[in-house]
Design an enzyme around this catalytic site. Structure first.
Site, PDB file in Angstrom:
ATOM      1  N   ARG A  15     -26.324 -15.515 -57.565  1.00 32.95           N
ATOM      2  CA  ARG A  15     -25.121 -14.873 -58.319  1.00 32.95           C
ATOM      3  C   ARG A  15     -24.463 -14.183 -57.721  1.00 32.95           C
ATOM      4  NH1 ARG A  15     -29.688 -11.326 -61.482  1.00 32.95           N
ATOM      5  NH2 ARG A  15     -30.889 -11.344 -59.640  1.00 32.95           N
ATOM      6  N   LYS A  74     -28.039  -7.413 -56.359  1.00 28.10           N
ATOM      7  CA  LYS A  74     -29.179  -6.901 -55.886  1.00 28.10           C
ATOM      8  C   LYS A  74     -29.244  -5.886 -55.059  1.00 28.10           C
ATOM      9  CE  LYS A  74     -32.698  -8.336 -56.992  1.00 28.10           C
ATOM     10  NZ  LYS A  74     -33.491  -7.806 -57.979  1.00 28.10           N
ATOM     11  N   TYR A  93     -28.003  -3.351 -58.810  1.00 25.82           N
ATOM     12  CA  TYR A  93     -29.370  -3.129 -59.125  1.00 25.82           C
ATOM     13  C   TYR A  93     -30.215  -2.384 -57.822  1.00 25.82           C
ATOM     14  CZ  TYR A  93     -29.247  -5.843 -63.373  1.00 25.82           C
ATOM     15  OH  TYR A  93     -29.033  -6.148 -64.712  1.00 25.82           O
ATOM     16  N   HIS A  95     -33.826  -0.599 -58.280  1.00 30.18           N
ATOM     17  CA  HIS A  95     -35.187  -0.696 -58.583  1.00 30.18           C
ATOM     18  C   HIS A  95     -36.015   0.237 -57.443  1.00 30.18           C
ATOM     19  CE1 HIS A  95     -34.937  -3.304 -61.929  1.00 30.18           C
ATOM     20  NE2 HIS A  95     -34.221  -4.100 -61.284  1.00 30.18           N
ATOM     21  N   GLU A 119     -29.927  -0.767 -63.647  1.00 34.89           N
ATOM     22  CA  GLU A 119     -31.159  -0.594 -64.466  1.00 34.89           C
ATOM     23  C   GLU A 119     -31.193   0.847 -64.983  1.00 34.89           C
ATOM     24  OE1 GLU A 119     -32.708   0.255 -60.299  1.00 34.89           O
ATOM     25  OE2 GLU A 119     -31.416  -1.013 -61.050  1.00 34.89           O
ATOM     26  N   SER A 135     -32.352  -9.108 -68.861  1.00 35.14           N
ATOM     27  CA  SER A 135     -33.593  -9.061 -69.512  1.00 35.14           C
ATOM     28  C   SER A 135     -33.799 -10.192 -70.432  1.00 35.14           C
ATOM     29  CB  SER A 135     -33.717  -7.706 -70.264  1.00 35.14           C
ATOM     30  OG  SER A 135     -33.830  -6.781 -69.508  1.00 35.14           O
ATOM     31  N   ASP A 199     -47.949  -4.818 -77.910  1.00 38.20           N
ATOM     32  CA  ASP A 199     -46.929  -3.715 -77.879  1.00 38.20           C
ATOM     33  C   ASP A 199     -47.693  -2.498 -78.185  1.00 38.20           C
ATOM     34  OD1 ASP A 199     -43.678  -3.484 -76.980  1.00 38.20           O
ATOM     35  OD2 ASP A 199     -44.539  -1.949 -78.114  1.00 38.20           O
ATOM     36  N   LEU A 241     -41.249  -2.486 -69.552  1.00 37.04           N
ATOM     37  CA  LEU A 241     -40.406  -1.515 -68.798  1.00 37.04           C
ATOM     38  C   LEU A 241     -40.437  -0.057 -69.289  1.00 37.04           C
ATOM     39  CD1 LEU A 241     -37.464  -0.958 -67.366  1.00 37.04           C
ATOM     40  CD2 LEU A 241     -36.590  -1.184 -69.579  1.00 37.04           C
ATOM     41  N   ASP A 272     -39.856  -6.093 -60.070  1.00 31.56           N
ATOM     42  CA  ASP A 272     -38.656  -5.478 -59.598  1.00 31.56           C
ATOM     43  C   ASP A 272     -39.159  -4.070 -59.757  1.00 31.56           C
ATOM     44  OD1 ASP A 272     -36.647  -7.068 -58.525  1.00 31.56           O
ATOM     45  OD2 ASP A 272     -36.038  -7.479 -60.450  1.00 31.56           O
ATOM     46  N   VAL A 300     -41.461 -13.950 -59.081  1.00 31.38           N
ATOM     47  CA  VAL A 300     -40.304 -13.746 -58.406  1.00 31.38           C
ATOM     48  C   VAL A 300     -39.280 -12.695 -58.649  1.00 31.38           C
ATOM     49  CG1 VAL A 300     -37.901 -15.202 -58.294  1.00 31.38           C
ATOM     50  CG2 VAL A 300     -40.297 -16.406 -58.306  1.00 31.38           C
ATOM     51  N   ALA A 301     -38.870 -12.021 -57.873  1.00 26.03           N
ATOM     52  CA  ALA A 301     -38.200 -10.770 -58.034  1.00 26.03           C
ATOM     53  C   ALA A 301     -36.742 -10.912 -58.391  1.00 26.03           C
ATOM     54  CB  ALA A 301     -38.108  -9.791 -56.723  1.00 26.03           C
ATOM     55  N   ASN A 302     -36.067 -11.985 -58.296  1.00 24.26           N
ATOM     56  CA  ASN A 302     -34.705 -12.317 -58.726  1.00 24.26           C
ATOM     57  C   ASN A 302     -34.777 -13.418 -59.531  1.00 24.26           C
ATOM     58  OD1 ASN A 302     -35.359 -13.905 -56.378  1.00 24.26           O
ATOM     59  ND2 ASN A 302     -33.092 -13.887 -56.118  1.00 24.26           N
TER      60      ASN A 302
END
Length: 373
Positions: A15, A74, A93, A95, A119, A135, A199, A241, A272, A300-302
């Site tokens: 990105r 990132k 971002y 985090h 975020e 998201s 939830d 989240l 993240d 995977v964080a991204n």
């Protein structure tokens, strides 16, 4: 203001923070934009397109040395910490509350910069406009990647998500009914899976039941219910989240894994923020999974970086208005005028201005109004 856009250097991160359209908007407002050579190639934007839009295409060191604001996707990596100038603005971002982000937090404080994290930008009604587009992407990818790794050739159980005539579909459990969870459920339902959304908000579950027209199951979330639902799940998606960029809660304990199916898949979209599975640890697109107690973990964080063009266009469109406000008004005035931007400030000239991160790392916290004084 001079706005600098470096190329992302995180593992397989394709990105870029701005599109040529965004460059035009900054230039039209009277600002200069520096884009690192090749920064947009992973998203399908060439240096020539950026130059035609009015950007200066320059080497990375020039981006950092000349820019007043660094506009990224990132979090900075250690090799970038030393490139910042004191007082420089970082808009990306971050985090910072994740347990593994203490080094990054200390690096940002030491760099003496002014940092806004996408975020934690939060409007008065509690929405997160800069988190929302990614998201959506991450939620849809979570089910897609879960289905891929459920295949036998990827180490999974060898189960087709939607089943076929005479064979039942896979069971997908989505923990969290927010934006990520809703989009994960959309894909799971669309692919024909038996889909359960958990939830702790009954009104949210009622809403989802209405929206999906009874095509999914809803379960109020607690530890006992989670353990029961995941025991026969083929895919479990962590989509929780906490507001304010806080560390995600560990809702799936390691002890629960022994009762899960061998070759089932867990996808932690909250990685993240430290992950919502006790056994989660960040992975990369090149090595996306690992196995614990026979259960495949995809962390995977991204994740949205895999669909870079879609993600870039969506994210750049959301971040542009706030970025323009910072450039037009200056950092201090912009955050004074907009409560959403003020909530996005994580670090300010050596001070940590977000309580959730200070608590996570046991570091001193300074309220933003005092830091600005």
């Amino acid at each position: 203001m001079i706005v600098g856009v470096p190329k992302e250097i995180k593992n397989e991160e394709y990105r870029v923070a701005i599109t040529p359209i965004g460059v035009k908007e900054f230039v039209r407002a009277g600002h200069d934009v520096l884009v690192e050579m090749g920064a947009g190639l992973g998203s399908g934007f060439t240096d020539e397109q950026y130059a035609a839009a009015g950007a200066q295409v320059v080497p990375v060191d020039e981006v950092f040395s000349r820019a007043d604001m660094i506009y990224k996707v990132k979090e900075p990596l250690p090799g970038e910490y030393g490139k910042f100038k004191p007082g420089q603005i970082l808009y990306t971002y971050l985090h910072l509350a994740a347990a593994y982000a203490r080094e990054l937090t200390e690096g940002m404080l030491k760099a003496d910069i002014r940092g806004i994290a996408f975020e934690t930008v939060e409007t008065a009604n509690g929405s997160h406009p800069l988190l929302f587009p990614m998201s959506e992407v991450a939620g849809k990818l979570a089910t897609q990647n879960g289905a891929i790794h459920l295949q036998k050739n990827h180490g999974g159980r060898g189960v087709l998500l939607g089943g076929v005539t005479g064979v039942p579909p896979a069971k997908v459990v989505v923990i969290g009914g927010g934006t990520v969870g809703t989009n994960a459920a959309k894909v799971a339902v669309g692919m024909g899976a038996r889909t359960v959304v958990m939830d702790n908000s009954a009104p949210r579950l009622t809403y989802l039941d209405d929206v999906f027209g009874g095509r999914l199951e809803t379960v109020l979330s607690n530890e006992t219910a989670i353990e029961k639902e995941i025991s026969d799940a083929d895919i479990v998606i962590g989509a929780v989240l906490l507001p304010g960029g806080a560390q995600a809660p560990h809702l799936v304990k390691k002890s629960m894994l022994k009762n899960m199916k061998q070759g089932s898949v867990m996808v932690d979209v909250a990685i993240d923020q430290g992950g919502c599975f006790e056994t989660s640890k960040p992975t990369t697109h090149s090595e996306p999974t690992y196995v614990i107690d026979g259960v495949i973990h995809y962390c995977v964080a991204n994740m949205p970086g895999a669909v870079a063009r879609t993600s870039t266009i969506a994210l750049a469109g959301a971040t542009l208005p706030f970025g323009l406000a910072i450039a037009d008004k200056g950092f201090e005035q912009a955050v004074k005028d907009d409560v959403a931007l003020a909530r996005g400030v994580n670090v300010y000239c050596g001070k940590l201005t977000i309580p959730s991160v200070a608590e996570a790392h046991d570091l001193p916290y300074t309220p933003l109004d005092k830091a600005l004084a």
